[in-house]
Design a protein around this motif. Structure first.
Motif, PDB file in Angstrom:
ATOM      1  N   ARG A 130       8.895   7.236   0.113  1.00  0.00           N
ATOM      2  CA  ARG A 130       8.692   6.456   0.237  1.00  0.00           C
ATOM      3  C   ARG A 130       8.274   5.266  -1.147  1.00  0.00           C
ATOM      4  O   ARG A 130       7.465   6.097  -1.781  1.00  0.00           O
ATOM      5  CB  ARG A 130       7.281   6.972   1.088  1.00  0.00           C
ATOM      6  CG  ARG A 130       7.591   6.964   2.092  1.00  0.00           C
ATOM      7  CD  ARG A 130       5.352   6.415   2.767  1.00  0.00           C
ATOM      8  NE  ARG A 130       5.251   5.677   3.262  1.00  0.00           N
ATOM      9  CZ  ARG A 130       4.239   4.808   2.718  1.00  0.00           C
ATOM     10  NH1 ARG A 130       3.073   5.740   1.514  1.00  0.00           N
ATOM     11  NH2 ARG A 130       3.944   3.757   2.580  1.00  0.00           N
ATOM     12  N   SER A 166       9.096  -2.530   1.223  1.00  0.00           N
ATOM     13  CA  SER A 166       8.695  -1.756   0.453  1.00  0.00           C
ATOM     14  C   SER A 166      10.022  -0.611   1.617  1.00  0.00           C
ATOM     15  O   SER A 166      10.807  -1.355   2.706  1.00  0.00           O
ATOM     16  CB  SER A 166       8.050  -0.781   0.999  1.00  0.00           C
ATOM     17  OG  SER A 166       7.054  -1.327   2.442  1.00  0.00           O
ATOM     18  N   ARG A 198       2.165 -10.873  11.131  1.00  0.00           N
ATOM     19  CA  ARG A 198       3.523  -9.247  10.398  1.00  0.00           C
ATOM     20  C   ARG A 198       4.333 -10.163  11.813  1.00  0.00           C
ATOM     21  O   ARG A 198       4.198 -10.431  12.975  1.00  0.00           O
ATOM     22  CB  ARG A 198       3.110  -8.295  11.952  1.00  0.00           C
ATOM     23  CG  ARG A 198       2.056  -7.684  10.380  1.00  0.00           C
ATOM     24  CD  ARG A 198       1.430  -5.788  10.289  1.00  0.00           C
ATOM     25  NE  ARG A 198       0.936  -5.660  10.143  1.00  0.00           N
ATOM     26  CZ  ARG A 198      -0.278  -5.664   9.701  1.00  0.00           C
ATOM     27  NH1 ARG A 198      -0.951  -6.635  10.475  1.00  0.00           N
ATOM     28  NH2 ARG A 198      -0.888  -5.290   8.727  1.00  0.00           N
ATOM     29  N   ASP A 256       1.230   9.080  -0.146  1.00  0.00           N
ATOM     30  CA  ASP A 256       1.054   8.427   0.404  1.00  0.00           C
ATOM     31  C   ASP A 256      -0.432   7.709   1.676  1.00  0.00           C
ATOM     32  O   ASP A 256      -0.403   7.058   2.990  1.00  0.00           O
ATOM     33  CB  ASP A 256       1.328  10.305   1.875  1.00  0.00           C
ATOM     34  CG  ASP A 256       2.237  10.603   1.897  1.00  0.00           C
ATOM     35  OD1 ASP A 256       3.448   9.953   1.392  1.00  0.00           O
ATOM     36  OD2 ASP A 256       2.098  11.936   1.799  1.00  0.00           O
ATOM     37  N   SER A 257      -1.266   7.633   0.805  1.00  0.00           N
ATOM     38  CA  SER A 257      -2.248   6.534   0.994  1.00  0.00           C
ATOM     39  C   SER A 257      -2.352   5.251   0.906  1.00  0.00           C
ATOM     40  O   SER A 257      -3.598   4.878   1.861  1.00  0.00           O
ATOM     41  CB  SER A 257      -3.318   6.678   0.057  1.00  0.00           C
ATOM     42  OG  SER A 257      -3.114   7.321  -1.128  1.00  0.00           O
ATOM     43  N   MET A 258      -1.397   4.576   0.439  1.00  0.00           N
ATOM     44  CA  MET A 258      -1.124   3.264   0.193  1.00  0.00           C
ATOM     45  C   MET A 258      -0.009   2.989   1.649  1.00  0.00           C
ATOM     46  O   MET A 258       0.657   3.759   1.929  1.00  0.00           O
ATOM     47  CB  MET A 258       0.177   3.415  -0.742  1.00  0.00           C
ATOM     48  CG  MET A 258       0.575   1.627  -1.053  1.00  0.00           C
ATOM     49  SD  MET A 258       1.709   1.354  -3.051  1.00  0.00           S
ATOM     50  CE  MET A 258       0.061   1.394  -4.098  1.00  0.00           C
ATOM     51  N   SER A 259      -0.742   2.235   2.421  1.00  0.00           N
ATOM     52  CA  SER A 259       0.493   1.501   3.478  1.00  0.00           C
ATOM     53  C   SER A 259       1.645   1.017   2.729  1.00  0.00           C
ATOM     54  O   SER A 259       1.923   0.253   2.358  1.00  0.00           O
ATOM     55  CB  SER A 259      -0.259   0.548   4.281  1.00  0.00           C
ATOM     56  OG  SER A 259      -0.506  -0.650   3.893  1.00  0.00           O
ATOM     57  N   ASP A 260       2.512   0.648   3.606  1.00  0.00           N
ATOM     58  CA  ASP A 260       3.978  -0.118   3.431  1.00  0.00           C
ATOM     59  C   ASP A 260       3.824  -0.900   3.358  1.00  0.00           C
ATOM     60  O   ASP A 260       4.169  -2.227   2.313  1.00  0.00           O
ATOM     61  CB  ASP A 260       5.013   0.415   4.741  1.00  0.00           C
ATOM     62  CG  ASP A 260       5.678   1.438   5.124  1.00  0.00           C
ATOM     63  OD1 ASP A 260       5.977   2.599   4.484  1.00  0.00           O
ATOM     64  OD2 ASP A 260       6.019   1.701   6.628  1.00  0.00           O
ATOM     65  N   ASP A 261       2.701  -2.005   4.119  1.00  0.00           N
ATOM     66  CA  ASP A 261       2.970  -3.420   3.302  1.00  0.00           C
ATOM     67  C   ASP A 261       2.010  -3.460   2.435  1.00  0.00           C
ATOM     68  O   ASP A 261       2.597  -3.778   1.255  1.00  0.00           O
ATOM     69  CB  ASP A 261       1.553  -4.197   4.787  1.00  0.00           C
ATOM     70  CG  ASP A 261       1.953  -4.156   5.891  1.00  0.00           C
ATOM     71  OD1 ASP A 261       2.962  -3.575   6.605  1.00  0.00           O
ATOM     72  OD2 ASP A 261       0.864  -4.207   7.289  1.00  0.00           O
ATOM     73  N   ASP A 285      -4.042  -4.424   1.675  1.00  0.00           N
ATOM     74  CA  ASP A 285      -3.981  -4.609   3.001  1.00  0.00           C
ATOM     75  C   ASP A 285      -4.278  -6.145   3.926  1.00  0.00           C
ATOM     76  O   ASP A 285      -4.452  -6.483   4.469  1.00  0.00           O
ATOM     77  CB  ASP A 285      -4.586  -3.430   3.797  1.00  0.00           C
ATOM     78  CG  ASP A 285      -3.557  -2.424   3.585  1.00  0.00           C
ATOM     79  OD1 ASP A 285      -2.440  -2.149   4.671  1.00  0.00           O
ATOM     80  OD2 ASP A 285      -3.934  -1.110   2.581  1.00  0.00           O
ATOM     81  N   ASN A 295       8.727  -6.847   9.261  1.00  0.00           N
ATOM     82  CA  ASN A 295       8.793  -5.756   9.617  1.00  0.00           C
ATOM     83  C   ASN A 295      10.727  -5.184  10.514  1.00  0.00           C
ATOM     84  O   ASN A 295      10.252  -5.334  11.346  1.00  0.00           O
ATOM     85  CB  ASN A 295       8.133  -4.696  10.686  1.00  0.00           C
ATOM     86  CG  ASN A 295       6.930  -4.924  10.241  1.00  0.00           C
ATOM     87  OD1 ASN A 295       6.055  -4.984  10.665  1.00  0.00           O
ATOM     88  ND2 ASN A 295       6.579  -4.120   8.633  1.00  0.00           N
TER      89      ASN A 295
END
Length: 329
Positions: A78, A60, A303, A132-137, A297, A327
């Motif tokens: 994003r 992502s 990480r 936006d509610s979804m994390s990058d992970d 998540d 990351n």
């Protein structure tokens, strides 16, 4: 990856997007079993790493630039990346099976570079906007979730179905979650490790079995069986647990050839198929995660930065590890 078991960090020019492409600044990259297999063995079947190659294909990020034929307002968006570039002209592409395109360029599949880096380019329509509610992970893990969605579609899972899943690694756990989201009422997961069986119960399994303690082939027949191990014994016992007109989906990477219970398959008219990537799964994956039907998540157990990608690739040796994220920023 410069050789089997060898990684180096290089400075490379930032790639320029083509007319219909976007440049993505990478935020998160999941570690896949295929990355680990290339790293340790240098090949998967006919795919052989012959030259230095960047690993990683579950990713992502944020659009940093666009090609001349792409809407410029997409800069800053994003996205979750569908890491493939089909030719769009061959028989498989025009039939809607672009995952089987013989001219496919897929991230981290020799000789195509992957995403353990700062920037990548991708066709604009394969950079899927995420809320936006979804994390990058979670956005990165839409890629392996897409494998699970394809698997459930091929397995014919629907409300009230029963399914057996061999293996409680990342794909097995994702398949259990997805089976639950698709409405399966009985989700049986097998694994040798008790810790992984316990995790499977937290992620959708209704029951778990130790295949060394139970004859899996003798359980109450299921409508579908998914193998996420690649272990011949698991495949055979799983097929024998499938009832009439059931479905078998082979997902795990294992031996190239092994014997199957052909009489059971033929007499019960069982459909046996495989999964090779996916087509048109990101919209469903985004919906399932955004709605809370699937939790990605909570699957992240480690990480790492670019300097520690080797540690990320070796994290699968820890039984407590489920999904590792790199990351690059």
């Amino acid at each position: 990856m410069t050789d089997v078991g060898t990684l180096e960090i290089e400075d490379r020019p930032v790639p320029a997007p083509g007319p219909y492409e976007v440049l993505v600044e990478v935020a998160a990259v999941g570690v896949c079993g295929s990355d680990v297999h290339y790293y340790r063995h240098g090949r998967i079947g006919d795919f052989v790493v012959e030259d230095p190659m960047i690993l990683g294909h579950e990713l992502s990020g944020r659009i940093a630039a666009v090609g001349e034929r792409v809407d410029p307002t997409r800069v800053g968006q994003r996205v979750a990346v569908e890491p493939q570039h089909p030719c769009r002209r061959c028989k498989q592409c025009t039939a809607g099976r672009y995952n089987l395109c013989p001219y496919m360029e897929f991230y981290a599949t020799p000789p195509i570079d992957g995403a353990f880096c700062r920037y990548v380019t991708i066709d604009a329509e394969f950079a899927h906007p995420v809320p936006d509610s979804m994390s990058d992970d979670a956005a990165a893990l839409l890629e392996p979730l897409s494998v699970a969605i394809t698997t459930m579609r091929k397995a014919g899972v629907e409300p009230g179905s029963s399914i057996l899943i061999a293996g409680a690694g990342p794909i097995g756990v994702l398949c259990a979650q997805t089976a639950r989201a698709f409405g399966a009422s009985r989700i049986v997961v097998t694994d040798l490790l008790s810790s992984r069986r316990e995790k499977a119960l937290k992620f959708g399994a209704t029951e778990v079995l130790d295949p060394t303690a139970v004859d899996v082939s003798a359980i109450e027949p299921v409508d579908a069986f998914v193998d996420a191990t690649g272990v011949p014994a698991a495949v055979v016992s799983g097929i024998k647990a499938v009832g009439p007109a059931g479905h078998v989906v082979l997902v795990g990477m294992g031996a190239d050839e092994y014997a199957l219970p052909v009489s059971h398959i033929a007499n019960l008219e069982i459909t046996v198929t495989g999964v090779f990537r996916y087509t048109d799964t990101w919209p469903a994956a985004i919906h399932l995660v955004s709605s809370g039907a699937i939790d990605l998540d909570s699957m992240v157990t480690g990480r790492y930065d670019l300097e520690h990608v080797a540690d990320a690739l070796d994290s699968d040796t820890d039984p407590a590890s489920l999904k590792s994220i790199v990351n690059p920023r």
